[in-house]
Design an enzyme around this catalytic site. Structure first.
Site, short mmCIF file in Angstrom:
data_model
loop_
_atom_site.label_atom_id
_atom_site.label_comp_id
_atom_site.label_asym_id
_atom_site.label_seq_id
_atom_site.Cartn_x
_atom_site.Cartn_y
_atom_site.Cartn_z
N ASP A 167 3.02 -1.13 -1.05
CA ASP A 167 4.07 -1.31 -0.02
C ASP A 167 4.46 -2.77 0.09
O ASP A 167 5.64 -3.13 0.18
CB ASP A 167 3.64 -0.72 1.32
CG ASP A 167 2.17 -0.97 1.66
OD1 ASP A 167 1.41 -1.37 0.75
OD2 ASP A 167 1.78 -0.79 2.82
N LYS A 222 -2.93 1.12 -4.11
CA LYS A 222 -2.93 1.48 -2.68
C LYS A 222 -4.40 1.70 -2.31
O LYS A 222 -4.80 2.78 -1.86
CB LYS A 222 -2.05 2.73 -2.49
CG LYS A 222 -1.82 3.12 -1.05
CD LYS A 222 -0.89 2.19 -0.31
CE LYS A 222 -0.74 2.62 1.14
NZ LYS A 222 -0.11 1.59 1.99
N ASP A 248 6.89 3.72 -11.87
CA ASP A 248 8.19 4.37 -11.95
C ASP A 248 9.12 3.79 -10.88
O ASP A 248 10.26 3.37 -11.15
CB ASP A 248 7.98 5.88 -11.73
CG ASP A 248 9.22 6.71 -11.96
OD1 ASP A 248 10.22 6.16 -12.45
OD2 ASP A 248 9.20 7.91 -11.64
#
Ligand code: NAD
Length: 357
Positions: A224, A192, A248
């Protein structure tokens, strides 16, 4: 003849059944490829609590550290659900990973063409199946950062912090590049970096390490977008490398789009070649002891062990090919059998895989 010492952590629920299936497959493939195995069982989870009052006895840790590799079934079940946190079976998983210094989690998500109907995505999206390997950093980042409660601008607040060191990023990046080398040589690093400082350092270091692997193509993707691309066009991915929290979440998303929890193996690796190999599913208490569990995730975990721990590529590929064959021939355990298809038991499915090695 080479001989490998394998620690067996059968654990609870369906754990013993599926680990025993994987042992039968390893013994059969070992005979064919002249590889010897010495299997030593150790107690873990609820079984260890029942036998000696703690989920991860010292003998288990010592035994695993003295093994060449470790195969785990699963731990936990309703019998131990009301115990205090530090004697819960699941506590043993964190304990054994820490004791073995495992900082990488390898989670493949493969959709077998024969199981396309299990996939919740539209059939045209998965017409050719997909085969993704997620390399997740396991011991750093926000899950291990400084945390707490404090008085903030709006009163009571809680905080968690993400920190990644150069060393942690370099070592996971190397595992990812090495993994890509063993596959289709295409690596996507997910971060990110438009927002997070840790991601900017992550991205910079991944590209530095890339110079050591000119044969691997690397690209970056924001997390995203990655979450979206996994359901839009999963077959674009080969190997993915990402941080603990992003990994995860994305590895669970990737496993869900295969649609079959009983099929997915995993490996946790550290600095040494000794790793911990286990199916991604839990102990399935609802079907424990009924000879109904799908043993394939654990059998494929054993195949990963042959490849990543012992570099026994041919033997590993033979197992994967035998699994492909049973699926292509329409053989199914109860979790995958539909309509008129007869469901094979755990031991029958294991027999069929052994026959095709
Ligand atoms: P689960 O994965 O055990 O089961 C979820 C569902 O999938 C159940 O219906 C189960 O029957 C089915 N399933 C799972 N594996 C299967 C297989 N190989 N073949 C056929 N069906 C299969 O998850 P859960 O029910 O949330 O957890 C049960 C217990 O397992 C809990 O105590 C949990 O803490 C523990 N758990 C352990 C691990 C681990 O050991 N790594 C991981 C997850 C959960």
């Amino acid at each position: 003849m080479k001989n490998y010492k394998i620690g067996l952590l059968r654990g609870d629920g369906i754990g013993p059944e599926i680990v025993d299936s994987a042992v039968r497959v390893l013994e059969a493939v070992g005979k064919k490829y002249n590889i010897g195995f010495t299997f030593t069982p150790y107690l873990i989870g609820g079984a260890a609590i029942d036998a000696c009052g703690e989920p991860l006895p010292k003998e288990t840790v010592e035994g695993c550290l003295a093994s060449d590799s470790v195969l785990l079934g699963a731990v936990g079940g309703p019998k131990w659900d009301n115990l205090a946190g530090n004697v819960r079976p699941e506590k043993a998983l964190l304990g054994i990973r820490a004791a073995m210094g495992l900082f990488t989690n390898l989670r493949p998500a493969k959709l077998y063409p024969a199981l396309k109907d299990e996939c919740p995505l539209r059939s045209d999206i998965v017409a050719n199946g997909f085969d993704i390997m997620i390399v997740r950093e396991l011991t750093g980042g926000i899950y291990f950062g400084e945390r707490g409660y404090r008085e903030g601008k709006y009163g009571e607040e809680a905080y968690d912090t993400e920190a990644y060191s150069r060393m942690e990023i370099e070592r996971i990046a190397r595992v990812a590049f090495e993994t890509a080398r063993k596959r289709n040589k295409k690596l996507t690093s997910i971060d990110k970096a438009n927002v997070l400082e840790t991601s900017r350092l992550w991205r910079k270091i991944v590209h530095e390490i890339a110079a050591e692997y000119p044969d691997v193509t690397v690209s970056d993707m924001l997390v995203d977008n990655a979450a979206m691309q996994l359901v839009r066009n999963p077959s674009q991915f080969d190997v993915i490398v990402t941080s603990n929290m992003f990994g995860d979440i994305l590895s669970d998303e990737a496993s869900q789009i295969t649609g079959s929890i009983g099929m997915l193996p995993s490996a946790s690796l550290g600095e040494s070649t000794r790793g911990l190999y286990e199916p991604i599913h839990g102990s399935a208490p609802d079907i424990a002891g009924l000879n109904k569990a799908n043993p394939i995730a654990t059998i494929l975990s054993a195949a990963m062990m042959l490849l990543y721990a012992f570099d026994e590529k041919e033997a590993s590929e033979a197992i994967v090919a035998a699994v492909d064959k049973v699926l292509n021939e329409g053989l199914r355990t109860a979790d995958l059998a539909r309509g008129e298809t007869k469901a094979l038991s755990t031991s029958e499915m294991t027999d069929e895989i052994v026959k095709r090695l």
